[in-house]
Design a protein around this motif. Structure first.
Motif, PDB file in Angstrom:
ATOM      1  N   GLY A  77      -1.357  -0.469 -29.042  1.00  0.00           N
ATOM      2  CA  GLY A  77      -0.784  -1.220 -27.933  1.00  0.00           C
ATOM      3  C   GLY A  77      -1.316  -2.622 -27.748  1.00  0.00           C
ATOM      4  O   GLY A  77      -1.136  -3.219 -26.683  1.00  0.00           O
ATOM      5  N   VAL A  78      -1.975  -3.182 -28.753  1.00  0.00           N
ATOM      6  CA  VAL A  78      -2.477  -4.548 -28.656  1.00  0.00           C
ATOM      7  C   VAL A  78      -1.307  -5.532 -28.711  1.00  0.00           C
ATOM      8  O   VAL A  78      -0.346  -5.327 -29.457  1.00  0.00           O
ATOM      9  N   SER A  79      -1.368  -6.597 -27.912  1.00  0.00           N
ATOM     10  CA  SER A  79      -0.297  -7.591 -27.932  1.00  0.00           C
ATOM     11  C   SER A  79      -0.330  -8.380 -29.231  1.00  0.00           C
ATOM     12  O   SER A  79      -1.391  -8.501 -29.875  1.00  0.00           O
ATOM     13  N   LEU A  80       0.810  -8.955 -29.605  1.00  0.00           N
ATOM     14  CA  LEU A  80       0.899  -9.703 -30.861  1.00  0.00           C
ATOM     15  C   LEU A  80      -0.016 -10.925 -30.848  1.00  0.00           C
ATOM     16  O   LEU A  80      -0.685 -11.224 -31.838  1.00  0.00           O
ATOM     17  N   SER A  81      -0.063 -11.653 -29.734  1.00  0.00           N
ATOM     18  CA  SER A  81      -0.897 -12.851 -29.669  1.00  0.00           C
ATOM     19  C   SER A  81      -2.378 -12.509 -29.808  1.00  0.00           C
ATOM     20  O   SER A  81      -3.115 -13.186 -30.536  1.00  0.00           O
ATOM     21  N   THR A  82      -2.817 -11.442 -29.130  1.00  0.00           N
ATOM     22  CA  THR A  82      -4.213 -11.023 -29.233  1.00  0.00           C
ATOM     23  C   THR A  82      -4.521 -10.535 -30.637  1.00  0.00           C
ATOM     24  O   THR A  82      -5.600 -10.801 -31.179  1.00  0.00           O
ATOM     25  N   PHE A  83      -3.570  -9.823 -31.231  1.00  0.00           N
ATOM     26  CA  PHE A  83      -3.748  -9.350 -32.601  1.00  0.00           C
ATOM     27  C   PHE A  83      -3.929 -10.518 -33.558  1.00  0.00           C
ATOM     28  O   PHE A  83      -4.813 -10.494 -34.428  1.00  0.00           O
ATOM     29  N   ALA A  84      -3.115 -11.554 -33.411  1.00  0.00           N
ATOM     30  CA  ALA A  84      -3.193 -12.704 -34.311  1.00  0.00           C
ATOM     31  C   ALA A  84      -4.528 -13.439 -34.162  1.00  0.00           C
ATOM     32  O   ALA A  84      -5.178 -13.785 -35.159  1.00  0.00           O
ATOM     33  N   VAL A  85      -4.956 -13.662 -32.927  1.00  0.00           N
ATOM     34  CA  VAL A  85      -6.223 -14.357 -32.692  1.00  0.00           C
ATOM     35  C   VAL A  85      -7.393 -13.516 -33.196  1.00  0.00           C
ATOM     36  O   VAL A  85      -8.305 -14.014 -33.870  1.00  0.00           O
ATOM     37  N   GLY A  86      -7.388 -12.232 -32.881  1.00  0.00           N
ATOM     38  CA  GLY A  86      -8.462 -11.345 -33.322  1.00  0.00           C
ATOM     39  C   GLY A  86      -8.526 -11.230 -34.836  1.00  0.00           C
ATOM     40  O   GLY A  86      -9.618 -11.178 -35.419  1.00  0.00           O
TER      41      GLY A  86
END
Length: 216
Positions: A140-149
């Protein structure tokens, strides 16, 4: 839900079959062939980043290629390509895998540790990139957080890949699996330190922290 699981299983079987039938050596040959033209070389690398998830090649290929073509200045481009190529598996898992028991457990860990912290830690682990992407997708991680992480956690691996590629005289001699064990140990230890507390609290049955807040 059953149909979604069947579709996801079929997609995974197709990726496995492609990985067994298509070796990355061919891609390395094409990269070496176009290396004399920096613009064309960068375009081929970009295309490879889009195709890579389908054939389950290691993301190291992109970093090694960027290092071979551009030297150390290729680190930002390599990191961008690694982040980009991680998105398709993430989206597939997010669309089809959110109702499994694994997803429920993953969501609990993410709530406890925080979205960004979870992605960064999982990227530091010496685990296959696509496995980490799928795990983030079902959690359930958001796409933006996934990309930054992903960009933060993959930075050490991108730097090592670019350094390896920049030292090569020929991509035909590239080794995509040789990584210094000290780097693997250091990144693995950092990941454990980031996730040990949240995982312990989840296993112990403590109430998770509110969504969006990183655990102390």
């Amino acid at each position: 839900m059953r149909r979604s699981r069947l579709l996801l299983g079929f997609a995974l079987l197709c990726v496995l079959a492609a990985a067994l039938l298509v070796a990355p050596d061919r891609a390395l040959w094409w990269l070496e062939w176009v290396a004399a033209d920096p613009l064309r070389f960068g375009l081929v690398l970009f295309v490879l980043s889009l195709v890579r998830p389908v054939v389950a090649w290691p993301t190291t290929l992109l970093a090694v290629g960027a290092g071979y073509g551009y030297g150390l200045v290729g680190i930002p481009y390599a990191l961008a390509l690694i982040t980009l190529t991680s998105v398709p598996p993430f989206l597939v898992a997010r669309w089809f895998g959110r109702e499994s028991r694994v997803a429920v457990a993953g969501e609990r860990v993410v709530r406890e540790a925080g979205d960004l912290r979870s992605v960064v830690a999982s990227r530091l682990l010496p685990a296959p990139s696509d496995v980490v992407s799928v795990a983030a997708g079902v959690s359930g991680v958001s796409l933006s957080t996934f990309a930054v992480g992903t960009a933060i956690g993959e930075l050490p691996w991108a730097v090592v890949g670019v350094l390896a590629g920049s030292s090569l005289d020929s991509l035909s001699h590239a080794s995509l699996g040789a990584v210094d064990w000290r780097l693997v140990a250091a990144c693995g230890l950092a990941a454990v330190l980031l996730l040990a507390g949240p995982v312990y609290r989840v296993v112990a049955g403590r109430d998770p922290a509110p969504v969006g807040l990183d655990a102390e």
